[in-house]
Design an enzyme around this catalytic site. Structure first.
Site, PDB file in Angstrom:
ATOM      1  N   ALA A  65      36.714  48.301  41.626  1.00 19.64           N
ATOM      2  CA  ALA A  65      37.723  47.725  42.596  1.00 19.64           C
ATOM      3  C   ALA A  65      38.269  46.297  41.655  1.00 19.64           C
ATOM      4  O   ALA A  65      37.706  45.847  40.682  1.00 19.64           O
ATOM      5  CB  ALA A  65      36.784  47.000  43.727  1.00 19.64           C
ATOM      6  N   GLY A 108      33.964  50.923  41.995  1.00 18.93           N
ATOM      7  CA  GLY A 108      34.672  51.807  42.730  1.00 18.93           C
ATOM      8  C   GLY A 108      35.189  52.931  42.186  1.00 18.93           C
ATOM      9  O   GLY A 108      35.593  53.820  42.930  1.00 18.93           O
ATOM     10  N   GLU A 111      32.694  55.421  42.373  1.00 17.58           N
ATOM     11  CA  GLU A 111      32.421  55.888  43.569  1.00 17.58           C
ATOM     12  C   GLU A 111      33.658  56.712  44.303  1.00 17.58           C
ATOM     13  O   GLU A 111      33.413  57.705  44.781  1.00 17.58           O
ATOM     14  CB  GLU A 111      32.431  54.365  44.588  1.00 17.58           C
ATOM     15  CG  GLU A 111      31.196  53.884  44.502  1.00 17.58           C
ATOM     16  CD  GLU A 111      31.075  52.477  44.994  1.00 17.58           C
ATOM     17  OE1 GLU A 111      32.102  51.583  44.844  1.00 17.58           O
ATOM     18  OE2 GLU A 111      30.146  52.119  45.860  1.00 17.58           O
ATOM     19  N   GLU A 131      28.197  46.513  39.355  1.00 14.62           N
ATOM     20  CA  GLU A 131      28.469  45.517  40.254  1.00 14.62           C
ATOM     21  C   GLU A 131      27.544  44.319  39.969  1.00 14.62           C
ATOM     22  O   GLU A 131      27.537  43.205  40.356  1.00 14.62           O
ATOM     23  CB  GLU A 131      28.494  45.795  41.693  1.00 14.62           C
ATOM     24  CG  GLU A 131      29.827  46.677  42.087  1.00 14.62           C
ATOM     25  CD  GLU A 131      29.819  48.329  41.713  1.00 14.62           C
ATOM     26  OE1 GLU A 131      28.645  48.513  41.102  1.00 14.62           O
ATOM     27  OE2 GLU A 131      30.379  49.012  42.408  1.00 14.62           O
TER      28      GLU A 131
HETATM   29  C1  HXC Z   1      40.238  43.465  37.601  1.00 12.28           C
HETATM   30  C2  HXC Z   1      39.966  44.657  35.304  1.00 12.28           C
HETATM   31  C3  HXC Z   1      38.956  45.182  35.694  1.00 12.28           C
HETATM   32  C4  HXC Z   1      38.469  45.224  37.304  1.00 12.28           C
HETATM   33  C5  HXC Z   1      39.230  45.816  33.817  1.00 12.28           C
HETATM   34  N1  HXC Z   1      40.252  44.752  34.268  1.00 12.28           N
HETATM   35  N2  HXC Z   1      38.567  45.924  34.687  1.00 12.28           N
HETATM   36  N3  HXC Z   1      40.759  43.747  36.354  1.00 12.28           N
HETATM   37  N4  HXC Z   1      39.163  44.168  38.090  1.00 12.28           N
HETATM   38  N5  HXC Z   1      37.631  45.901  37.833  1.00 12.28           N
HETATM   39  C6  HXC Z   1      41.227  44.318  33.361  1.00 12.28           C
HETATM   40  C7  HXC Z   1      40.679  43.203  32.475  1.00 12.28           C
HETATM   41  O1  HXC Z   1      40.573  41.849  33.177  1.00 12.28           O
HETATM   42  C8  HXC Z   1      41.805  43.061  31.350  1.00 12.28           C
HETATM   43  O2  HXC Z   1      43.012  42.574  31.746  1.00 12.28           O
HETATM   44  C9  HXC Z   1      42.316  44.584  31.229  1.00 12.28           C
HETATM   45  O3  HXC Z   1      41.677  45.016  32.446  1.00 12.28           O
HETATM   46  C10 HXC Z   1      41.453  45.349  30.131  1.00 12.28           C
HETATM   47  O4  HXC Z   1      39.875  44.938  30.222  1.00 12.28           O
HETATM   48  P1  HXC Z   1      39.040  44.430  29.255  1.00 12.28           P
HETATM   49  O5  HXC Z   1      37.890  43.793  29.834  1.00 12.28           O
HETATM   50  O6  HXC Z   1      40.011  43.634  28.132  1.00 12.28           O
HETATM   51  O7  HXC Z   1      38.682  45.940  28.544  1.00 12.28           O
HETATM   52  P2  HXC Z   1      37.402  46.206  27.409  1.00 12.28           P
HETATM   53  O8  HXC Z   1      36.996  44.888  26.649  1.00 12.28           O
HETATM   54  O9  HXC Z   1      37.814  47.435  26.663  1.00 12.28           O
HETATM   55  O10 HXC Z   1      36.321  46.386  28.534  1.00 12.28           O
HETATM   56  C11 HXC Z   1      36.312  47.565  29.601  1.00 12.28           C
HETATM   57  C12 HXC Z   1      35.277  47.299  30.682  1.00 12.28           C
HETATM   58  C13 HXC Z   1      35.521  45.941  31.246  1.00 12.28           C
HETATM   59  C14 HXC Z   1      34.062  47.381  30.126  1.00 12.28           C
HETATM   60  C15 HXC Z   1      35.627  48.398  31.820  1.00 12.28           C
HETATM   61  O11 HXC Z   1      37.266  45.677  31.567  1.00 12.28           O
HETATM   62  C16 HXC Z   1      34.719  45.813  32.556  1.00 12.28           C
HETATM   63  O12 HXC Z   1      33.729  45.237  32.569  1.00 12.28           O
HETATM   64  N6  HXC Z   1      35.433  45.841  33.687  1.00 12.28           N
HETATM   65  C17 HXC Z   1      34.840  45.747  34.816  1.00 12.28           C
HETATM   66  C18 HXC Z   1      33.939  46.593  35.543  1.00 12.28           C
HETATM   67  C19 HXC Z   1      33.294  46.399  36.638  1.00 12.28           C
HETATM   68  O13 HXC Z   1      32.528  45.471  36.781  1.00 12.28           O
HETATM   69  N7  HXC Z   1      33.608  47.072  37.645  1.00 12.28           N
HETATM   70  C20 HXC Z   1      32.976  47.052  39.195  1.00 12.28           C
HETATM   71  C21 HXC Z   1      33.853  46.244  40.114  1.00 12.28           C
HETATM   72  S1  HXC Z   1      33.377  45.784  41.483  1.00 12.28           S
HETATM   73  P3  HXC Z   1      43.563  41.004  31.078  1.00 12.28           P
HETATM   74  O14 HXC Z   1      44.686  40.784  31.945  1.00 12.28           O
HETATM   75  O15 HXC Z   1      42.211  40.093  31.817  1.00 12.28           O
HETATM   76  O16 HXC Z   1      43.542  41.215  29.682  1.00 12.28           O
HETATM   77  C22 HXC Z   1      33.624  47.259  42.346  1.00 12.28           C
HETATM   78  C23 HXC Z   1      32.920  47.205  43.888  1.00 12.28           C
HETATM   79  C24 HXC Z   1      33.507  48.353  44.622  1.00 12.28           C
HETATM   80  O17 HXC Z   1      34.133  48.283  42.159  1.00 12.28           O
HETATM   81  C25 HXC Z   1      33.479  48.273  45.890  1.00 12.28           C
HETATM   82  C26 HXC Z   1      34.402  49.227  46.635  1.00 12.28           C
HETATM   83  C27 HXC Z   1      35.753  48.873  46.497  1.00 12.28           C
END
Ligand code: HXC
Length: 257
Positions: A65, A108, A111, A131
């Site tokens: 998400a 997400g 999921e 998360e």
């Molecule tokens: C918003 C995101 C994002 C996310 C990545 N980006 N994941 N933006 N929400 N979930 C954006 C980053 O901010 C960045 O933009 C660009 O995408 C590239 O990501 P990087 O982090 O620079 O890439 P990398 O170093 O290769 O790392 C990849 C990654 C990391 C390991 C996937 O991005 C990451 O940890 N993402 C979050 C994963 C996460 O926690 N997902 C769960 C979310 S909560 P900018 O513009 O900043 O460069 C969830 C709850 C679900 O899903 C509930 C139901 C809806």
């Protein structure tokens, strides 16, 4: 549509739906999810579509998400927005959905793959519910579906640490049905869609419903549900055609009626 691309496929009756927000690793903001819902509802009504392949790109299926959209929200903001009603409606898609996954399928994103019916993964796929690392927990079914897919111990490990599951391990634990090289995952998923699309759409819909029922009920109720759907196939022209074709030693042609 800003974030969803639907491509006409040469394969008959298979629609390819791509999540298309590559710079953000296909982070699932609310607009994207609403567009995905609209796409699925449109495809569900389209008689020329019998199977749907849902994919991202080689780097990411979806990294979760949209954290930037959620970060400052209050619990009441989240409650009132009620984003999960969109997810619940996507889950009601009657046609089979195959997730073609490469790269990140996190939070997400993971999921969403588990809401699909079959998952085909590339060797680079990484599944996870990270998360916990950002101070929250899965909210779109991760604690339930991942646990059912990989068992309690592995699900707890992944959900409590945020570790990723490799494609190889995802296959070992039964989360995905096949792992192929990255050049092949989309092709593999489309081929699978094509094979499903050759079956009776009535029977496919009833079978999908019955398999899903196994996650929601006790055995007795699930068996009764299956039996009713089995009987119901005998009301279709496709069942008559399928069995007649077998006896006449020819390939069946299904009308979806
Ligand atoms: C918003 C995101 C994002 C996310 C990545 N980006 N994941 N933006 N929400 N979930 C954006 C980053 O901010 C960045 O933009 C660009 O995408 C590239 O990501 P990087 O982090 O620079 O890439 P990398 O170093 O290769 O790392 C990849 C990654 C990391 C390991 C996937 O991005 C990451 O940890 N993402 C979050 C994963 C996460 O926690 N997902 C769960 C979310 S909560 P900018 O513009 O900043 O460069 C969830 C709850 C679900 O899903 C509930 C139901 C809806």
């Amino acid at each position: 549509m800003d974030f969803i691309k639907v491509t006409e496929q040469k394969e008959p009756f298979v629609a390819l739906v791509e999540l298309n927000r590559p710079k953000e690793l296909n982070a699932l903001n609310r607009q994207l999810m609403l567009e995905l819902l609209e796409t699925m509802q449109t495809l569900d009504k389209n008689d020329n579509v019998r199977a749907i392949v849902l994919t991202g790109n080689d780097q990411a299926f979806a990294a979760g998400a949209d954290i930037k959209q959620m970060a400052d929200q209050s619990a009441i903001d989240m409650l009132m927005v009620d984003q999960f009603s969109t997810w619940d409606q996507i889950r009601k898609t009657k046609k089979p959905i195959i997730a073609a996954v490469s790269g990140f399928a996190l939070g997400g994103g993971c999921e969403l793959t588990m809401m699909c019916d079959i998952i085909i993964a590339s060797e680079t796929a990484k599944f996870g519910q990270p998360e916990i690392k950002i101070g929250t927990i899965p909210g779109a079914g991760g604690t339930q579906r991942l646990t059912k897919a990989v068992g309690k111990s592995k699900a707890m490990e992944l959900i409590l640490t945020g570790r990723f599951l490799s494609a190889e391990d995802a296959l070992f634990y039964g989360l995905v049905s096949k792992v192929v090289p990255v050049e092949m995952y989309l092709h593999e998923a489309l081929q699978l869609g094509k094979e499903i699309a050759q079956q009776s759409p009535v029977a496919v819909q009833l079978a999908k419903e019955a398999v899903n029922r196994s996650f929601e009920t006790q055995l007795d109720e699930g068996l009764a549900f299956e039996r009713k759907n089995f009987y119901l196939t005998f009301a279709s022209a496709d069942q008559k055609e399928g069995m007649k074709a077998f006896i006449e030693k020819r390939k069946p042609t299904y009308s979806g009626k």
